[in-house]
Write an enzyme that holds these catalytic residues in place. Structure first.
Site, PDB file in Angstrom:
ATOM      1  N   CYS A 138      40.551  39.790  30.301  1.00  0.00           N
ATOM      2  CA  CYS A 138      40.432  40.885  31.266  1.00  0.00           C
ATOM      3  C   CYS A 138      41.426  42.005  30.981  1.00  0.00           C
ATOM      4  O   CYS A 138      41.106  43.183  31.098  1.00  0.00           O
ATOM      5  CB  CYS A 138      40.646  40.351  32.684  1.00  0.00           C
ATOM      6  SG  CYS A 138      39.415  39.150  33.209  1.00  0.00           S
TER       7      CYS A 138
ATOM      8  N   GLU B  96      47.099  37.677  42.629  1.00  0.00           N
ATOM      9  CA  GLU B  96      47.366  36.283  42.299  1.00  0.00           C
ATOM     10  C   GLU B  96      48.738  36.208  41.652  1.00  0.00           C
ATOM     11  O   GLU B  96      49.296  37.212  41.207  1.00  0.00           O
ATOM     12  CB  GLU B  96      46.279  35.739  41.375  1.00  0.00           C
ATOM     13  CG  GLU B  96      44.936  35.670  42.058  1.00  0.00           C
ATOM     14  CD  GLU B  96      43.818  35.142  41.181  1.00  0.00           C
ATOM     15  OE1 GLU B  96      43.081  34.253  41.635  1.00  0.00           O
ATOM     16  OE2 GLU B  96      43.675  35.634  40.042  1.00  0.00           O
TER      17      GLU B  96
ATOM     18  N   GLU C  41      39.465  39.394  41.095  1.00  0.00           N
ATOM     19  CA  GLU C  41      40.049  39.910  39.856  1.00  0.00           C
ATOM     20  C   GLU C  41      38.882  40.208  38.944  1.00  0.00           C
ATOM     21  O   GLU C  41      38.228  39.301  38.436  1.00  0.00           O
ATOM     22  CB  GLU C  41      41.007  38.881  39.252  1.00  0.00           C
ATOM     23  CG  GLU C  41      41.913  39.476  38.179  1.00  0.00           C
ATOM     24  CD  GLU C  41      41.372  39.287  36.777  1.00  0.00           C
ATOM     25  OE1 GLU C  41      40.826  40.278  36.238  1.00  0.00           O
ATOM     26  OE2 GLU C  41      41.475  38.186  36.241  1.00  0.00           O
TER      27      GLU C  41
ATOM     28  N   LYS D 264      41.059  50.015  42.215  1.00  0.00           N
ATOM     29  CA  LYS D 264      39.772  50.647  41.949  1.00  0.00           C
ATOM     30  C   LYS D 264      38.694  49.564  41.763  1.00  0.00           C
ATOM     31  O   LYS D 264      38.653  48.607  42.541  1.00  0.00           O
ATOM     32  CB  LYS D 264      39.882  51.606  40.757  1.00  0.00           C
ATOM     33  CG  LYS D 264      40.845  52.768  41.006  1.00  0.00           C
ATOM     34  CD  LYS D 264      41.328  53.477  39.778  1.00  0.00           C
ATOM     35  CE  LYS D 264      40.300  54.198  38.983  1.00  0.00           C
ATOM     36  NZ  LYS D 264      40.904  55.001  37.877  1.00  0.00           N
TER      37      LYS D 264
ATOM     38  N   GLU E   5      33.541  47.924  30.534  1.00  0.00           N
ATOM     39  CA  GLU E   5      34.398  46.871  30.013  1.00  0.00           C
ATOM     40  C   GLU E   5      33.717  46.242  28.804  1.00  0.00           C
ATOM     41  O   GLU E   5      32.705  45.561  28.934  1.00  0.00           O
ATOM     42  CB  GLU E   5      34.676  45.808  31.071  1.00  0.00           C
ATOM     43  CG  GLU E   5      35.610  44.730  30.529  1.00  0.00           C
ATOM     44  CD  GLU E   5      35.930  43.645  31.539  1.00  0.00           C
ATOM     45  OE1 GLU E   5      37.072  43.171  31.537  1.00  0.00           O
ATOM     46  OE2 GLU E   5      35.031  43.292  32.324  1.00  0.00           O
TER      47      GLU E   5
ATOM     48  N   TRP F 134      34.818  31.990  32.067  1.00  0.00           N
ATOM     49  CA  TRP F 134      34.815  31.199  30.845  1.00  0.00           C
ATOM     50  C   TRP F 134      35.835  31.660  29.820  1.00  0.00           C
ATOM     51  O   TRP F 134      36.071  30.982  28.815  1.00  0.00           O
ATOM     52  CB  TRP F 134      33.425  31.192  30.202  1.00  0.00           C
ATOM     53  CG  TRP F 134      32.769  32.538  30.067  1.00  0.00           C
ATOM     54  CD1 TRP F 134      31.807  33.060  30.875  1.00  0.00           C
ATOM     55  CD2 TRP F 134      33.027  33.532  29.067  1.00  0.00           C
ATOM     56  NE1 TRP F 134      31.447  34.320  30.452  1.00  0.00           N
ATOM     57  CE2 TRP F 134      32.184  34.633  29.338  1.00  0.00           C
ATOM     58  CE3 TRP F 134      33.887  33.612  27.964  1.00  0.00           C
ATOM     59  CZ2 TRP F 134      32.163  35.790  28.558  1.00  0.00           C
ATOM     60  CZ3 TRP F 134      33.883  34.767  27.188  1.00  0.00           C
ATOM     61  CH2 TRP F 134      33.032  35.832  27.483  1.00  0.00           C
ATOM     62  N   ASN F 135      36.448  32.809  30.021  1.00  0.00           N
ATOM     63  CA  ASN F 135      37.302  33.342  28.954  1.00  0.00           C
ATOM     64  C   ASN F 135      38.674  32.664  28.874  1.00  0.00           C
ATOM     65  O   ASN F 135      39.180  32.363  27.800  1.00  0.00           O
ATOM     66  CB  ASN F 135      37.458  34.852  29.097  1.00  0.00           C
ATOM     67  CG  ASN F 135      38.127  35.250  30.398  1.00  0.00           C
ATOM     68  OD1 ASN F 135      37.912  34.633  31.443  1.00  0.00           O
ATOM     69  ND2 ASN F 135      38.941  36.283  30.355  1.00  0.00           N
TER      70      ASN F 135
ATOM     71  N   THR G 251      29.230  41.272  39.388  1.00  0.00           N
ATOM     72  CA  THR G 251      29.139  39.973  40.053  1.00  0.00           C
ATOM     73  C   THR G 251      30.161  39.881  41.179  1.00  0.00           C
ATOM     74  O   THR G 251      29.881  39.306  42.246  1.00  0.00           O
ATOM     75  CB  THR G 251      29.356  38.837  39.044  1.00  0.00           C
ATOM     76  OG1 THR G 251      28.429  38.983  37.965  1.00  0.00           O
ATOM     77  CG2 THR G 251      29.156  37.485  39.698  1.00  0.00           C
TER      78      THR G 251
ATOM     79  N   GLY H  77      39.244  45.192  41.298  1.00  0.00           N
ATOM     80  CA  GLY H  77      39.440  44.086  42.227  1.00  0.00           C
ATOM     81  C   GLY H  77      40.334  44.400  43.401  1.00  0.00           C
ATOM     82  O   GLY H  77      40.804  45.521  43.594  1.00  0.00           O
TER      83      GLY H  77
ATOM     84  N   GLY I 147      36.691  43.401  36.341  1.00  0.00           N
ATOM     85  CA  GLY I 147      36.749  43.953  34.994  1.00  0.00           C
ATOM     86  C   GLY I 147      37.855  44.960  34.800  1.00  0.00           C
ATOM     87  O   GLY I 147      38.464  45.459  35.747  1.00  0.00           O
TER      88      GLY I 147
ATOM     89  N   LYS J  17      34.448  26.050  41.210  1.00  0.00           N
ATOM     90  CA  LYS J  17      33.228  26.147  40.415  1.00  0.00           C
ATOM     91  C   LYS J  17      33.607  26.750  39.065  1.00  0.00           C
ATOM     92  O   LYS J  17      33.821  27.945  38.938  1.00  0.00           O
ATOM     93  CB  LYS J  17      32.197  27.031  41.126  1.00  0.00           C
ATOM     94  CG  LYS J  17      30.734  26.718  40.770  1.00  0.00           C
ATOM     95  CD  LYS J  17      30.336  26.954  39.339  1.00  0.00           C
ATOM     96  CE  LYS J  17      30.186  28.425  39.023  1.00  0.00           C
ATOM     97  NZ  LYS J  17      29.688  28.633  37.607  1.00  0.00           N
ATOM     98  N   PRO J  18      33.731  25.911  38.002  1.00  0.00           N
ATOM     99  CA  PRO J  18      34.030  26.453  36.676  1.00  0.00           C
ATOM    100  C   PRO J  18      32.805  27.106  36.057  1.00  0.00           C
ATOM    101  O   PRO J  18      31.671  26.859  36.480  1.00  0.00           O
ATOM    102  CB  PRO J  18      34.462  25.218  35.882  1.00  0.00           C
ATOM    103  CG  PRO J  18      33.740  24.087  36.538  1.00  0.00           C
ATOM    104  CD  PRO J  18      33.603  24.447  37.999  1.00  0.00           C
TER     105      PRO J  18
END
Length: 474
Positions: free
Chosen positions: A276, A455, A242, A448, A378, A143-144, A224, A451, A244, A167-168
């Site tokens: 991020c 991309e 990708e 680490k 984070e 969402w960010n 997550t 992720g 935290g 999936k947004p």
């Protein structure tokens, strides 16, 4: 744009309300999709996959280029919708919409670069290697930065010939859906792009557990991401994650302190700190810490907090109540325990016009203990810790002391210092005398707990193509 003008997405069945985080008003509603909706979307994407894969990559790229043209023409309307659902100020929303168009244009420009290989081998005859689409791909969007990251995850698989199910985030689906409509208007065949709305626990989990995906890309928090990776791994679906970060900004004694202070404030409080790769820790040489910290506080005090749709606002609200409440609890707990010194901020701004929104002040703290939660997790909000370092080696040690490794920056006039720090920092991207901006031309990702995979750049095609070797003997 009034909220009534964009309350346009409603269907029958269970709905999710999209709420303006600055006002608490309802912006729109979207279906609360789950396992059945994901399965239907994957089926539709699979039906469209074969025809899309047969098209020339340049033809696929041209559709992205036309989509970028339409997006640019609609920047103001799209930015107003993004601000309404996400909360960021209008100028930041416009930048994100333009950034989305930049990504589409970049992949249009490199769409002809997908190549196989031809190898004459004397012992075997002729060998050639075909590059083929991997099949329907999944993408889970946070969402960010919902529009920019949508473009990051969409363009490489589409140009490579794959259909995509997206999936947004449930709190920011509207602008993504609008851009999906724009891409269809630009010529994207029906079915090639599927958007499924719903919560992460329902639609997100169902997409992550879909066994037929050729690839899955996820951006979100580390916990997550681990769950998504496990769900996909049980079906052998490869993933790009990708996750935290706790990005460090190292300020050396020879740095331009005014530029570094401006960079730290912009890099931390942009998007209300919900990025991020935001500056999440400033590590400053002890000899200039007092001077630098004073500059930081002066610049942070000048940030106007408020509804992002209003002129002059420099920082909007956090996007959702759990995000704001989590930040508030962390800061309050540290201060109550006697950890650190609060230099500015540290609470909800005063005023009746802040009561309905999810606002938090730009906050700067110093003198935190090494084990503080504000240094080792984070912190996804407008809180900036300042740490003192006795030397460059000490600063690099502190920067590398967390489990994360997404981004970092070093601020110095000495190129040798910059190169040394860049080589020793545990980060997927290192900036020198800048922070935060990421062009679509270069690889982006972490190491680490931040992720796996990359991309952006032409290398982003690789996860979405499989090699098929053909040996011919006459």
């Amino acid at each position: 744009m009034r909220e009534d003008d964009i309350r346009s997405i409603t269907t029958s069945g269970e709905q999710i309300r999209v709420v303006n985080p600055a006002t608490g008003g309802v912006v729109g509603e979207v279906p609360a999709g789950g396992k059945a909706a994901v399965a239907a979307a994957v089926d539709a994407a699979e039906a469209a996959q074969a025809g899309w894969a047969k098209r020339d990559p340049r033809e696929r790229g041209k559709i992205l280029g036309e989509g970028a043209r339409i997006i640019r023409a609609q920047t103001d309307a799209l930015a107003a919708l993004l601000t309404a659902e996400q909360g960021k100020p209008l100028h930041e929303a416009r930048n994100e919409i333009q950034g989305c168009a930049n990504v589409l244009e970049y992949y249009h420009s490199v769409s002809g670069s997908i190549r196989g290989e031809c190898l004459p081998l004397s012992s075997y005859g002729l060998a050639y290697v075909l590059k083929e689409p991997v099949g329907v791909c999944g993408a889970i969007i946070p969402w960010n930065m919902p529009v920019l990251i949508f473009a990051w995850k969409l363009c490489p698989p589409l140009v490579a010939g794959n259909a995509v199910v997206v999936k947004p985030a449930s709190s920011t689906p509207l602008t993504t859906m609008r851009i999906a409509d724009i891409l269809e208007a630009a010529g994207l065949p029906a079915g090639v792009l599927q958007v499924v709305t719903g919560t992460g626990a329902s639609a997100g989990a169902a997409l992550a557990a879909t066994p037929s995906l050729g690839h899955l890309s996820f951006t979100g928090d580390t916990k997550t991401g681990e769950e998504v990776s496990q769900a996909a791994g049980r079906n052998g679906v490869p993933v790009t994650l990708e996750l935290g970060g706790s990005d460090a900004m190292i300020v050396c004694r020879d740095a331009d302190l005014h530029a570094a202070a401006a960079g730290a404030v912009a890099g931390r409080f942009y998007n209300c700190g919900q990025t991020c790769t935001a500056v999440k820790r400033v590590i400053v040489d002890a000899s200039v810490k007092e001077q630098f910290t004073r500059m930081l506080c002066e610049k942070a005090a000048g940030i106007a907090v408020g509804d992002g749709s209003r002129p002059g606002v420099g920082m909007g609200p956090l996007n959702n109540a759990p995000a704001r409440d989590g930040i508030r609890r962390m800061v309050d707990a540290c201060l109550s325990a006697g950890e650190g010194t609060l230099l500015c901020g540290g609470g909800i701004p005063d005023g009746a016009h802040y009561e309905k929104g999810l606002f938090y002040e730009p906050t700067i703290v110093s003198d935190l203990p090494d084990d503080s939660v504000l240094l080792n997790t984070e912190v996804f909000g407008p809180v900036l810790p300042v740490i003192s370092a006795e030397s460059l080696d000490d600063a690099i040690r502190i920067a590398n002391s967390t489990r994360y490794g997404l981004g970092a920056s070093v601020w110095t006039h000495d190129i040798k210092t910059a190169m040394l720090a860049s080589s020793q920092l545990d980060a997927g991207i290192v900036w020198v005398n800048q922070h935060l901006r990421i062009p679509p031309d270069v690889p982006f990702g972490g190491m680490k707990a931040s992720g796996t995979g990359r991309e952006n750049g032409s290398g982003a095609f690789d996860p979405y193509l499989r090699s098929k070797t053909v040996l011919v003997r006459s």
